[in-house]
Enzyme design. Structure first.
Site, mmCIF file in Angstrom:
data_model
loop_
_atom_site.group_PDB
_atom_site.id
_atom_site.type_symbol
_atom_site.label_atom_id
_atom_site.label_comp_id
_atom_site.label_asym_id
_atom_site.label_seq_id
_atom_site.Cartn_x
_atom_site.Cartn_y
_atom_site.Cartn_z
ATOM 1 N N GLY A 76 3.789 -0.460 -1.905
ATOM 2 C CA GLY A 76 3.995 -0.438 -3.206
ATOM 3 C C GLY A 76 5.290 -0.151 -3.839
ATOM 4 O O GLY A 76 5.578 -0.676 -4.967
ATOM 5 N N HIS A 89 0.879 -1.309 0.263
ATOM 6 C CA HIS A 89 -0.272 0.060 0.249
ATOM 7 C C HIS A 89 0.696 0.742 0.233
ATOM 8 O O HIS A 89 2.098 1.495 0.551
ATOM 9 C CB HIS A 89 -0.648 0.041 1.043
ATOM 10 C CG HIS A 89 -1.661 1.437 1.337
ATOM 11 N ND1 HIS A 89 -1.662 2.411 2.459
ATOM 12 C CD2 HIS A 89 -2.695 1.909 0.117
ATOM 13 C CE1 HIS A 89 -2.327 3.071 2.561
ATOM 14 N NE2 HIS A 89 -3.077 3.414 1.500
ATOM 15 N N SER A 90 0.389 2.637 -0.956
ATOM 16 C CA SER A 90 1.558 3.481 -0.919
ATOM 17 C C SER A 90 2.794 3.347 -0.891
ATOM 18 O O SER A 90 3.360 2.220 -2.050
ATOM 19 C CB SER A 90 0.870 4.236 0.844
ATOM 20 O OG SER A 90 1.285 5.777 0.050
ATOM 21 N N MET A 91 3.515 3.950 -0.004
ATOM 22 C CA MET A 91 5.322 3.861 0.104
ATOM 23 C C MET A 91 4.987 2.309 -0.051
ATOM 24 O O MET A 91 7.123 1.675 -1.157
ATOM 25 C CB MET A 91 5.984 4.111 0.922
ATOM 26 C CG MET A 91 7.362 4.884 0.913
ATOM 27 S SD MET A 91 8.504 4.453 2.844
ATOM 28 C CE MET A 91 7.660 2.920 3.263
#
Length: 303
Positions: free
Chosen positions: A103, A99-101
């Site tokens: 990713g 998720h987010s960073m």
């Protein structure tokens, strides 16, 4: 139910939590910047039960040890955290979900160790850190990492203690996409109770981590290498949908154009209702999509 894990590293340990049978299909879950493994607490129980899910805390986050004094947090350090955990688990091939960073870290790991990644699931992320396009801006960002680290060391501030209510309020103010319930879940692993109140666990140095950035052309080439085994989920009220992007964010807009022109037929890109934390706030919105992707027999998902 989940179990707590600890993996020894030279500066302490990397903490994690695990769900499912040990012999299950391995899935390593990576949280976003300043978050922790609890970001997957509501999602994982809704996913296929025959998988073994491990959600780790990056160094300096959650219950993991902080890096040694004097050390900044480089982006590749997070990638090495993943490699260390995979080695400790003796996983030769597995799925990455970030998720987010997380990713971005998952994407970089996949590009560096493609033989180890079966599938890649990106939540509110395109697999890359978005670096400055301008050379002077890039130099300024690198200089800022060093200057802020030295300034932080000089101040030697004691972490601020807050009441549980104030700690949650501060977290929600900094994350407008979080619900109060989601914030409370993150805070359970993201803060420690002291006689003076709750103290955030995260290392202050993670605020100034040094990034690794790519050109749009590099992004496209790297994504083409792992196509047919990538799922990207974007929230309609998240950080990456075109109408929410800042007018100066040419990088993401150009990457979106690349998706439309060259990658759309090979990468599953799904837009869902919700915010940047849709997987935590409303996990049922994405659980079916992720579950189907995990269980699909993709005969082309090999390099």
């Amino acid at each position: 139910m989940f179990s707590e894990l600890k993996f020894p590293v030279p500066w302490g340990h990397v903490a994690a939590k695990a769900w499912g049978p040990l012999e299950g299909y391995p899935v390593l879950c990576l949280h976003g910047w300043l978050d922790n493994a609890n970001t997957f607490d509501k999602l994982i129980p809704l996913l296929p039960r025959d998988c073994y899910y491990v959600a780790m805390d990056f160094s300096g986050h959650g219950l993991s040890s902080h890096r040694p004094a004097g050390s900044p947090y480089h982006f590749l350090d997070y990638v090495s955290d993943v490699r260390r955990v995979a080695a400790a688990l003796q996983w030769r091939r597995f799925t990455l979900m970030g998720h987010s960073m997380g990713g971005c870290v998952a994407g970089m790991f996949c590009f560096l160790y493609p033989e180890m990644v079966d599938k890649l699931i990106l939540l509110e992320n395109l697999g890359f850190l978005l670096g400055p396009e301008d050379t002077e801006a890039w130099l300024k960002s690198k200089r800022m990492v060093i200057d802020r680290l030295l300034s932080l060391e000089a101040k030697q501030q004691t972490p601020k203690a807050r009441s549980p209510e104030a700690a949650l309020q501060r977290l929600l103010e900094a994350n407008r996409h979080l619900t109060a319930e989601g914030g409370a879940i993150l805070l359970q692993r993201g803060a420690t109770e002291t006689p003076a109140g709750l103290v955030y666990n995260r290392d202050m140095r993670v605020h100034m981590h040094s990034r690794e950035s790519f050109t749009v052309e590099q992004c496209v080439k790297l994504l083409q290498k792992i196509q047919d085994r990538v799922l990207i989920i974007i929230a309609q009220d998240g950080l990456l949908v075109p109408h929410n992007l800042d007018s100066t964010n040419h990088f993401v807009k150009a990457l979106w154009e690349a998706f439309e022109s060259t990658l759309k037929q090979h990468i599953q890109l799904v837009e869902v209702p919700g915010s940047h934390f849709v997987h935590l706030n409303e996990p049922e919105v994405v659980s079916g999509i992720i579950g189907n992707f995990l269980t699909a027999k993709n005969t082309r998902a090999r390099l």
